[in-house]
Each structure stands twice: as structure tokens, then as C-alpha cells.
Design an enzyme around this catalytic site. Sequence first.
Site, PDB file in Angstrom:
ATOM      1  N   TRP A  59       5.958   3.464  -8.884  1.00 24.97           N
ATOM      2  CA  TRP A  59       6.253   4.725  -8.169  1.00 24.97           C
ATOM      3  C   TRP A  59       7.756   4.978  -8.048  1.00 24.97           C
ATOM      4  CZ3 TRP A  59       4.623   0.551  -4.850  1.00 24.97           C
ATOM      5  CH2 TRP A  59       3.323   0.156  -5.098  1.00 24.97           C
ATOM      6  N   GLY A  60       8.504   4.503  -9.040  1.00 22.90           N
ATOM      7  CA  GLY A  60       9.961   4.695  -9.022  1.00 22.90           C
ATOM      8  C   GLY A  60      10.699   3.526  -8.385  1.00 22.90           C
ATOM      9  N   ASP A 104       2.629   8.729  -5.413  1.00 28.07           N
ATOM     10  CA  ASP A 104       1.405   9.381  -5.899  1.00 28.07           C
ATOM     11  C   ASP A 104       1.485  10.896  -5.709  1.00 28.07           C
ATOM     12  OD1 ASP A 104       0.592   6.848  -6.383  1.00 28.07           O
ATOM     13  OD2 ASP A 104      -1.175   6.903  -5.086  1.00 28.07           O
ATOM     14  N   ASP A 120      -0.026  -1.720 -11.560  1.00 33.26           N
ATOM     15  CA  ASP A 120       0.434  -1.224 -10.265  1.00 33.26           C
ATOM     16  C   ASP A 120       1.368  -2.238  -9.600  1.00 33.26           C
ATOM     17  OD1 ASP A 120       0.414   0.745  -8.301  1.00 33.26           O
ATOM     18  OD2 ASP A 120      -1.763   0.901  -8.298  1.00 33.26           O
TER      19      ASP A 120
HETATM   20  C1  GLA Z   1      -1.493   3.461  -6.705  1.00 31.28           C
HETATM   21  C2  GLA Z   1      -1.247   4.264  -7.986  1.00 31.28           C
HETATM   22  C3  GLA Z   1      -2.361   5.275  -8.155  1.00 31.28           C
HETATM   23  C4  GLA Z   1      -3.701   4.569  -8.236  1.00 31.28           C
HETATM   24  C5  GLA Z   1      -3.885   3.735  -6.970  1.00 31.28           C
HETATM   25  C6  GLA Z   1      -5.100   2.843  -7.020  1.00 31.28           C
HETATM   26  O1  GLA Z   1      -1.413   4.246  -5.566  1.00 31.28           O
HETATM   27  O2  GLA Z   1      -0.011   4.890  -7.901  1.00 31.28           O
HETATM   28  O3  GLA Z   1      -2.148   6.026  -9.339  1.00 31.28           O
HETATM   29  O4  GLA Z   1      -3.753   3.751  -9.374  1.00 31.28           O
HETATM   30  O5  GLA Z   1      -2.776   2.869  -6.756  1.00 31.28           O
HETATM   31  O6  GLA Z   1      -5.208   2.162  -5.796  1.00 31.28           O
END
Ligand code: GLA
Length: 523
Positions: A197-198, A218, A163
Site C-alpha cells: 500500500w505504498g 485500499d 500482502d
Molecule cells: C489488503 C489488500 C487488499 C486485499 C486485502 C485482503 O487490504 O490491500 O487488496 O488483498 O488485504 O485482506
Amino acid sequence: MRSRPAVVIGMVAVLAVLAAARVGQLSSPAVHAKDDGLALTPPMGWYPWNIFGQEPQNEKLIREIVDALVASGMKDAGYSYVGPDEGICFSRGKNGLLTTNRERYPSGLRGLGDFIHRKGLKYALYTDAGTHTCSKAMPGTKGHESEDMHRFADWRADYIKIDWCNTEGQDIVETYTKLHEAQIAAGRPIVHSLCSWGEGEPWKWAAPIGHLWRTTEDICGPGRADWEHAVKIALANEKLYRSAGPGHWNDPDMLIAGMPGLTEAENRSFFSLWCMMAAPLMAGNDLRDMSESTVKILTNPEAIAVDQDPLGLQGRIVRAEGEVSIWASKPLFDGSRTVLVFNHGLTQAEATLRLQDVGLIPGTEFYVRDLWRHETSNGSAGPDGSFAVTVFPQDVRFLRISRSSDFPLPPVIVADTYLLSFEATGKGPQSLTKTLTITNKGTAELSPWQVRPGLPPWLTVTVAKDGRTQTITNRVSTTELRKGIYHAVVRLDNVEPVSGRPMSAVYYDVDLDVGRTGTGVTR
Ligand code: GLA
């Protein structure tokens, strides 16, 4: 959804981006998977975040999910990577090393991994590239990249999602590159899933250091699916179709099919869109509590065959009329073509398809396979090559079009175990044998798996083929071995027989414990 830190891409990163910008197909040296043979089709598995979030995650939950994944038929459909997401699994000890949270995971993270491997599944873990994970309940890898990647290797992870929370001031390309190098140095083949996330546009530079990258925020908050948000994510991910290919995938996030908040038509449409985009299929619902319809959708072999097609092309929108979009340009390994008609509107629609949409010329004789109705019909098009299909609201028609009425399914590899444990307790040298079976649930016959050379001298591996099942025999000889614990990772390679493309390598662990009560030493 949390707010994300701004990403600062420095000069070094920009240069790295330029250097790595040639995101190519498998033949390109810039694709990491070319060497490790991992994720040559999009990874499939299950991750807890979408339905559970953080709090209820623990070993009992993961074990129950593993059992449900096997019992529901999802394992046989190809789902294999399973494990905790940000599940409060570990903390950092005073010595700087990660240590399991034993209250939540009493067997330890290695024990959980062994359980998953024994079931013939692969182990997925989670961490963060910054100082802490998103909730701050777990440490991130910043400043501990090497120790942590060794720890994940000790825990026998096969997949790590990394992450991008709490990374203020970190350069994204440098950080993920460092983590990749630490992973390689740790010596275990691991699927590397980047989760920014891009942010930092990983599709432009991550193919040489990872196997998949999140392209968007997400898909939902834990517990409830959001259909409109999922469609928005699909449309954003669609635009990146050029960046996906064997070993390097766009990841529009885990699945929401089967979660509260979606109708059956939406589940079907969602799954079809993800398959059409060659997206990783990490289920995100509670597998212990699935309706028959959810199981049917998640295990539809004909839809999964589109996702797992060895050519690895990401389908895209070729035309849109109002709320109806026509997704095509996804040739499959046997020469057939897929078309997905998605009706995002509230009323039934008639869509016009053209043979030209799938690269066939008008006048061609063709067959149509409906991937949800599981029916083949003789196609019939007008002189201009067009034909009409009806699509219900929020639903899809998912079709495979071919000049032949045969629609083969590519290989789906299912093993009975990925961990063989030997114990040699006698006094003299011993010879021990254990087998592992690998079954192909697709329809094409595979040639025998090839054992990668370089095994330790105490291990011999041979392969015998019987139709779709192959038996891998492992012979261990303790001659010349001193008392101790030994470990090997075996790699098997194969090619898909119709297209001749390399298939994802199969890796498994062999443990040998010599002389717990006696000795295997001969001299
Ligand atoms: C981010 C990721 C999710 C998940 C959460 C855990 O938001 O994008 O897929 O892994 O963290 O906190």
C-alpha cells in the site's frame, strides 16, 4: 480499512534502496521482467476483493466469474489473470506445507488453476509476507518462503499478490527480496505483485524483484465503491509517473468500475484515469451481474490500447484549472499522443487544449480520435495551437491526437488454452499431437511466435501463422520415456511490429502421463 503496521526500514534496507534506486526502462539490467518477459504491459484480470471481500469466496464463485469473464468479451479484450484474493484458500499443515481448504475449493488449488488454464486464462493467487494474512484467517509466508513459493509453483500460479499485513519488525526490502529469490528458485515464471500500500516506497527499489507494486491504501472497503477516495488515489499515484515502465508498474489498486456507488460518468472517468496511468487493470466488480454500460466501459478497446501501449509510459497531469485537469505526456507506439481531460467538478466545463500539450507545434495538421465516442475528426486549432473541448461533470474527454488518420491498436493476445494434457496409454512408443491457438485481437500483424529453446527431448513445438491467428503445434514422443508423469513449461516470445518492442512472453504448461495402463518404455 485496516490500520497498517508501521514499517521499520533498517540500515541494510536503506543500502539496498540506494543500490536499487536506478529504476529504469526495459533496457536497464535492474528490471526483473527483462529476463522473464512478464508484464511488459500492465497486467489485466480480475480479483474478488473489492466487491466480495473475504467471506463469499470459494471455488464455485471463481468458476462462475471465469465463465462470465469469457462470455462477456472481457477475455477477448485482454483480461487474463483470475483467482482468489484473501479467500480462505489454504492453511499450513503439520508438515509446514500449505494445504488447500477443500471445503471451499473442492478441486484443490491446483484443480482450480487447471480449470482456469484450460479456459485460456492465467491463475492469480494471494499470500502475505508476514506471519498471517490481513484477516489472520490464512498463514503468511514468514519463515516458509521457500516451501510456499514451491507450493504456489506446484499449484501452477502465474501471478502472486503478496500482502504486507502482520509484518511487525520485518525489513520490507529484505522480505520481498527473499520472496523473489524463493520464487525464482521454485522455477516457475510468476508475475510478482507487491502489496504494501505504498509503505516502504516500493517504486524506489522493487523493479528488480517484482512486476508491480501498490502505491496507495485500499481503494474501497469490500462491496461499495468510493468515488472521491478513488480520485484521491489517482492523484497520489499520478505523482509517481517516472517509476512505471514495461515490466514494472505503479499499482493504484484494483478497479471499482461497475461496482455499486458509481455513476456511468464516474465509471468512464475512473477507467480512463487508470488507462492513462498505465495502471494494472484488475477488475473488481461482480462479472456475473454487469450492465451493458459496464461491459462497454471495461472492454473499450481504444481505452485499453492506451493502457496496454508497448511504450509503457504513465501519463500525468500537465495542467489543471480549478476542477479540470489535463493529463498528457503519454506518447503511444505509433507516434500518436493521448490527452485526457477530467472534469471533477459539478458543472459542465470548457477546457482549452494546446497542441503543445502533446508535443505538436501550432500550425500542424492533425486528426483527433475520441476514444469513447469512437469518432475521428479533422482537428482544428487556432494560430496559437489551442482548441476547446466540452466536458460534462465528473466526466472525461479521452482523445488520441495524430498527424495521421490511422489509429492502430497494439496487440492483444488471447489463447484458447494454457494447458495441454497428453496421456499415452498404449504399449509401444507413441507420438501424440495437440494444438493451441493464439489470436491477436489488436490490429497490427505479428510475426510468428518464437519458441524458446530448451524444451525436453520428448516435446517438439512448431508455429504456423494464418493472419491474426497462430497455431502452436505440440508433438510428444514417448520413445525413450519410462512410465511416469512429465511436465514442461513452454515459452513463446514476440515483438510488437510497429515499435519493435518485446512483447510479454506467452507461457503455457504441457503435461504428459505415460503408461497409466500400459507402458511407453521401448527398452
Ligand atoms: C489488503 C489488500 C487488499 C486485499 C486485502 C485482503 O487490504 O490491500 O487488496 O488483498 O488485504 O485482506
